[in-house]
Write an enzyme that holds these catalytic residues in place. Structure first.
Site, short mmCIF file in Angstrom:
data_model
loop_
_atom_site.label_atom_id
_atom_site.label_comp_id
_atom_site.label_asym_id
_atom_site.label_seq_id
_atom_site.Cartn_x
_atom_site.Cartn_y
_atom_site.Cartn_z
NE ARG A 6 -30.39 -69.57 127.00
CZ ARG A 6 -30.54 -70.78 126.53
NH1 ARG A 6 -31.63 -71.46 126.79
NH2 ARG A 6 -29.59 -71.34 125.82
NE ARG A 13 -32.77 -77.95 131.16
CZ ARG A 13 -31.57 -77.46 131.47
NH1 ARG A 13 -31.42 -76.18 131.71
NH2 ARG A 13 -30.53 -78.25 131.55
CG ASP A 93 -31.93 -81.10 129.20
OD1 ASP A 93 -32.03 -81.01 130.45
OD2 ASP A 93 -30.95 -80.68 128.59
CG ASN A 94 -34.60 -78.38 125.18
OD1 ASN A 94 -33.66 -78.01 125.87
ND2 ASN A 94 -34.43 -78.92 123.99
CG ASP A 103 -34.61 -68.75 124.74
OD1 ASP A 103 -33.88 -67.90 124.18
OD2 ASP A 103 -34.42 -69.14 125.90
#
Length: 347
Positions: A6, A13, A93-94, A103
């Site tokens: 990625r 984050r 966390d995302n 993503d």
């Protein structure tokens, strides 16, 4: 064995800041507070150096960071909804602390408009399409909570941080209203108009991307919008009348919003507004059912479709060839509604 890489400006984050803040609050080891401070300063240097100057004190940096992240996060989520994107698993966390899209978890673009659209079957309504502002607010709350240990003993600064945190909903609301007004070609937001439209879109099973792009053509009647309808309204005169009434109300607001041409009838005025709306409402979005055949071909060593998708989707607002339009500007085929568990848009 396969290795996926990625690429992003950084992968810091909100959840990572939470982890270091929890260690600092519990004083888990002698350098816990120092580590939290290093993480926050690294985030600032990596993502906010153009707006947070190095000579500022720690307190000033922390408060400015909270304000800047709030601005980025609210803008990000409003634009997600503008283009029909749903993060799917938008927990802390995302949630990238730099205020951009990553993503993590299953994500996707709406086909049929549904406020509760969720690309991940295990995601729940709290991460659904139109609940993303609330999820963002929760993430921002945790972000501010993670910054609090760096302001211990500074009561005024803690009060200011709490004011920044509590102001999130107001800023988010303003971003959303600005976005909806732009999608509808209006200078000011009209809550009643949007509420009525959302109800009609749900009842008619409307394709989110196609509808707003067709609306950008400033149609005279609902016939031009039927390209975006999954339901046949031929025999439903009641909903036809409701659509006609909504269009008349919308056109009236368009006319009253246009200060240069109060009737908004001149070809130049209509063309300018149409172009303006098309810059807000994309013609193409990356739907999962486009990706499945492309991935299937790529699995056999043929990357033709994958490259074609990349070319089309990097110009989502452009009027492309008739061939491209025929393939990618259309309703989702009915056979794909029964297909589940493909998840080609996921981590």
């Amino acid at each position: 064995v396969a290795i996926s890489t990625r690429v992003a400006p950084s992968f810091i984050r909100v959840g990572q800041l939470e982890l270091f803040a929890r260690r600092a609050r519990k004083n888990e080891h002698p350098k816990a507070m120092e580590e939290l401070e290093k993480m926050v300063f690294h985030l600032i240097d990596r993502e906010y150096s153009e707006v947070i100057e190095k000579h500022l004190s720690t307190t000033e940096k922390v408060l400015l960071l909270a304000t800047q992240f709030r601005s980025r996060l609210t803008s990000l989520v409003a634009n997600w909804i503008r283009v029909g994107y749903c993060q799917g698993n938008f927990n802390s966390d995302n949630c990238a602390a730099g205020g951009f899209t990553l993503d993590y978890g299953p994500f996707g673009f709406c086909d049929v408009f549904d406020p509760k659209y969720q690309s991940w079957t295990g995601g729940g309504e709290h991460f659904a399409f139109l609940n993303q502002p609330q999820a963002a607010q929760r993430n921002f709350h945790m972000f501010c909570t993670a910054l609090e240990p760096l302001l211990l003993g500074e009561q005024e600064a803690l009060v200011e941080l709490d004011e920044i945190r509590s102001g999130f909903s107001k800023v988010m609301k303003a971003q959303m209203e600005k976005m909806w007004a732009a999608k509808l070609g209006l200078s000011t937001f009209d809550a009643a108009l949007l509420k009525e439209l959302a109800a009609l879109m749900v009842q008619t099973s409307v394709d989110y991307t196609l509808f707003f792009r067709e609306l950008s053509e400033l149609p005279e009647d609902m016939d031009a919008l039927e390209k975006s309808f999954y339901q046949d309204l031929t025999h439903d005169t009641g909903i036809q009348k409701r659509w006609t009434h909504w269009l008349e109300k919308w056109k009236s607001l368009i006319r009253s919003s246009n200060t240069t041409d109060m009737n908004a009838t001149s070809p130049q005025s209509r063309e300018a507004l149409s172009k303006q709306m098309k810059r807000v409402n994309p013609k193409y979005s990356l739907r999962e059912w486009f990706l499945v055949p492309a991935y299937q071909q790529a699995k056999k060593g043929d990357y033709t479709l994958l490259r074609e998708l990349q070319e089309v989707m990097t110009q989502p607002y452009a009027e492309q060839s008739k061939e491209v339009e025929g393939k990618y500007y259309r309703l989702k085929p009915s056979r794909f509604f029964e297909v589940g568990g493909i998840s080609h848009v996921s981590c």
